[in-house]
Enzyme design. Sequence first.
Site, PDB file in Angstrom:
ATOM      1  N   GLY A 129      -4.995  -6.352  11.453  1.00  0.00           N
ATOM      2  CA  GLY A 129      -5.107  -5.785   9.895  1.00  0.00           C
ATOM      3  C   GLY A 129      -4.148  -4.513   9.452  1.00  0.00           C
ATOM      4  O   GLY A 129      -4.417  -3.532  10.320  1.00  0.00           O
ATOM      5  N   THR A 130      -3.242  -4.489   8.864  1.00  0.00           N
ATOM      6  CA  THR A 130      -2.330  -3.418   8.366  1.00  0.00           C
ATOM      7  C   THR A 130      -1.794  -3.826   6.957  1.00  0.00           C
ATOM      8  O   THR A 130      -1.484  -4.874   6.738  1.00  0.00           O
ATOM      9  CB  THR A 130      -1.406  -3.085   9.576  1.00  0.00           C
ATOM     10  OG1 THR A 130      -2.088  -2.564  10.576  1.00  0.00           O
ATOM     11  CG2 THR A 130      -0.432  -1.995   9.388  1.00  0.00           C
ATOM     12  N   THR A 131      -1.452  -2.641   6.438  1.00  0.00           N
ATOM     13  CA  THR A 131      -0.076  -2.807   5.351  1.00  0.00           C
ATOM     14  C   THR A 131       0.541  -1.922   5.585  1.00  0.00           C
ATOM     15  O   THR A 131       0.460  -0.724   5.594  1.00  0.00           O
ATOM     16  CB  THR A 131      -0.915  -2.723   3.839  1.00  0.00           C
ATOM     17  OG1 THR A 131      -2.006  -3.650   3.799  1.00  0.00           O
ATOM     18  CG2 THR A 131       0.163  -2.828   2.891  1.00  0.00           C
TER      19      THR A 131
ATOM     20  N   SER B  57      -1.420  -7.847   7.357  1.00  0.00           N
ATOM     21  CA  SER B  57      -2.263  -8.711   6.549  1.00  0.00           C
ATOM     22  C   SER B  57      -2.350  -8.482   5.053  1.00  0.00           C
ATOM     23  O   SER B  57      -2.858  -9.489   4.353  1.00  0.00           O
ATOM     24  CB  SER B  57      -3.812  -8.594   7.261  1.00  0.00           C
ATOM     25  OG  SER B  57      -3.830  -7.293   7.157  1.00  0.00           O
TER      26      SER B  57
END
Length: 273
Positions: A39-41, A168
Amino acid sequence: MLKQAVEPTGGFSFENCQRNASLEHVLPGLRVPHARKTGTTIAGLVFRDGVILGADTRATNDSVVADKSCEKIHFIAPKIYCCGAGVAADTEMTTRMAASKMELHALSTGREPRVATVTRILRQTLFRYQGHVGASLVVGGVDLNGPQLYEVHPHGSYSRLPFTALGSGQGAAVALLEDRFQPNMTLEAAQELLVEAITAGILSDLGSGGNVDACVITAGGAKLQRALSTPTEPVQRAGRYRFAPGTTPVLTREVRPLTLELLEETVQAMEVE
């Protein structure tokens, strides 16, 4: 006819994949290793004088928050930076490799690195592993061709865009960028939009969180800003929840003795000279 002494081998071994598939078929209910969800932005956009990159700071290990202050904006060259989403080890080592290659390229040619050169090195490296290196990258920088922004996917495909987001939480971030992005934005407006885009990804995705980091790149250089914004402040507990013994009643109690049966006992004397 000449032949190779050693057959070339790849960097990854998939011998156990067929074994796991066979075991899963033979033994119902067997839990085989599964792929980890990452998960990362990360996001970036081009403004009037350069490029601005942004990322959150949460690193996860499945459903566990492994690091609350992970640095996802990596140095490539003095005027080129790269945001990484996916497997943290893959993004770290891939960007380190690109940075070392660009340093050697600058020393051998005597010229400043170009953003297109960095993108080419990254996509050729990722394409070689056919997506098994989990690194989704956003490359931004300024060179003699002006500000440029690229997105590179784990399989090696890439695009040059005025704005982009990966990870994500990219759905919420891209939605905000598509709605409010304008060409030739000022630095203040671009920075505000980027912070709001990363914040939208953090609030809509459990894999993203922590602070908002940003990197502003112009013709004069780059400035990395850690913890530019903190969308979610930590909440303190209202009190300590300690209950005295006996608060919860015991409805039933059963004690079963553990009986062990000795099947075989062997005693062997040690040989002593």
